[in-house]
Enzyme design. Sequence first.
Site, short mmCIF file in Angstrom:
data_model
loop_
_atom_site.label_atom_id
_atom_site.label_comp_id
_atom_site.label_asym_id
_atom_site.label_seq_id
_atom_site.Cartn_x
_atom_site.Cartn_y
_atom_site.Cartn_z
N THR A 225 0.84 -1.20 0.00
CA THR A 225 0.00 0.00 0.00
C THR A 225 0.87 1.25 0.00
O THR A 225 0.60 2.21 -0.74
CB THR A 225 -0.95 0.00 1.21
OG1 THR A 225 -1.83 -1.13 1.12
CG2 THR A 225 -1.79 1.28 1.25
N HIS A 228 2.36 1.73 -3.48
CA HIS A 228 1.33 2.28 -4.36
C HIS A 228 1.14 3.78 -4.10
O HIS A 228 1.16 4.58 -5.05
CB HIS A 228 0.03 1.51 -4.12
CG HIS A 228 -1.15 2.00 -4.90
ND1 HIS A 228 -1.59 1.38 -6.05
CD2 HIS A 228 -2.00 3.04 -4.70
CE1 HIS A 228 -2.65 2.02 -6.52
NE2 HIS A 228 -2.93 3.03 -5.71
N GLU A 229 0.97 4.15 -2.85
CA GLU A 229 0.68 5.56 -2.54
C GLU A 229 1.88 6.46 -2.81
O GLU A 229 1.72 7.60 -3.29
CB GLU A 229 0.23 5.70 -1.08
CG GLU A 229 -1.05 4.95 -0.73
CD GLU A 229 -2.25 5.33 -1.58
OE1 GLU A 229 -2.23 6.42 -2.20
OE2 GLU A 229 -3.22 4.56 -1.63
#
Length: 342
Positions: A225, A228-229
Amino acid sequence: MAEKFESRGIEEASSEVPTQRRCGAMEVHHRLLRSASYVRERDQIENLALKYKQGFRAISRMEIVKIPVVVHVVWNEEEENISDAQIQSQIDILNKDFRKLNSDVSQVPSVWSNLIADLGIEFFLATKDPNGNQTTGITRTQTSVTFFTTSDEVKFASSGGEDAWPADRYLNIWVCHVLKSEIGQDILGYAQFPGGPAETDGVVIVDAAFGTTGTALPPFDKGRTATHEIGHWLNLYHIWGDELRFEDPCSRSDEVDDTPNQADPNFGCPSYPHVSCSNGPNGDMFMNYMDYVDDKCMVMFTQGQATRVNACLDGPRSSFLARVEETEKKEAPSKREMPMPR
């Protein structure tokens, strides 16, 4: 704060981890587009990215860009105050993913193996705070707020969160327990694209999707995550394209040429090939970090995405390059192997 959230129809916090990946970056982006200054900044950033895509800078830099990180842990219950070890596990994952050192990169189908990119970026917990004092690169704030939203409350002490450190010197990462979109949907995280306000610049991630140990829970317990961010923070769009002006999803673009056109986000762990938008025989590049698949199934950035990130580092994130150059006056710069130009 409770009254403010309830007025949006969000009545109480949920401790459930979403079963599918959801990201709030585009929600924040579209809100910021109401500001004329943000629109101007984004136009300049995208113009530079286009020049790089067209070959303005054909060869990427050799030096490794090292980005200092501050992790702001904002917690309500004691178990949400995640450990130093969990935070370090996330930094370790980032350094593998952004350097193409992750062992699961072998999952990439051979047809795309020549596209896998080493972005040449490494991350480390800051050792000096904004005043020059020694720091662990971690702040810890107990709050009475039980959940936050994409409206950035977690980024301000005045609304139960923690204020950002200077965004031109640090990557700010906020970790909280529950995060919701403006309409009350549980999400794993969100980022602010370059060009927005400095006081809200950075990424936000729930503790259940942060790192690989402690409170991290499957299927989001591999640290992806944050990968991705931070991709969004470095100006990468979702791989399927996010523009809402196109009724046909196959007309959207992530502004990267070597990612196949795809209709929509993929979830879970699809089987290869997964075809959409007439992109057979190889189909969607669902194993890309900028799709929505589970952590164990996203394993790569592409050369085209690396070019776009280089434009970001030479443009809106250039302050981090200046800090690298200052550091490397004192020590030999780290190098990376570069692909031969095609």
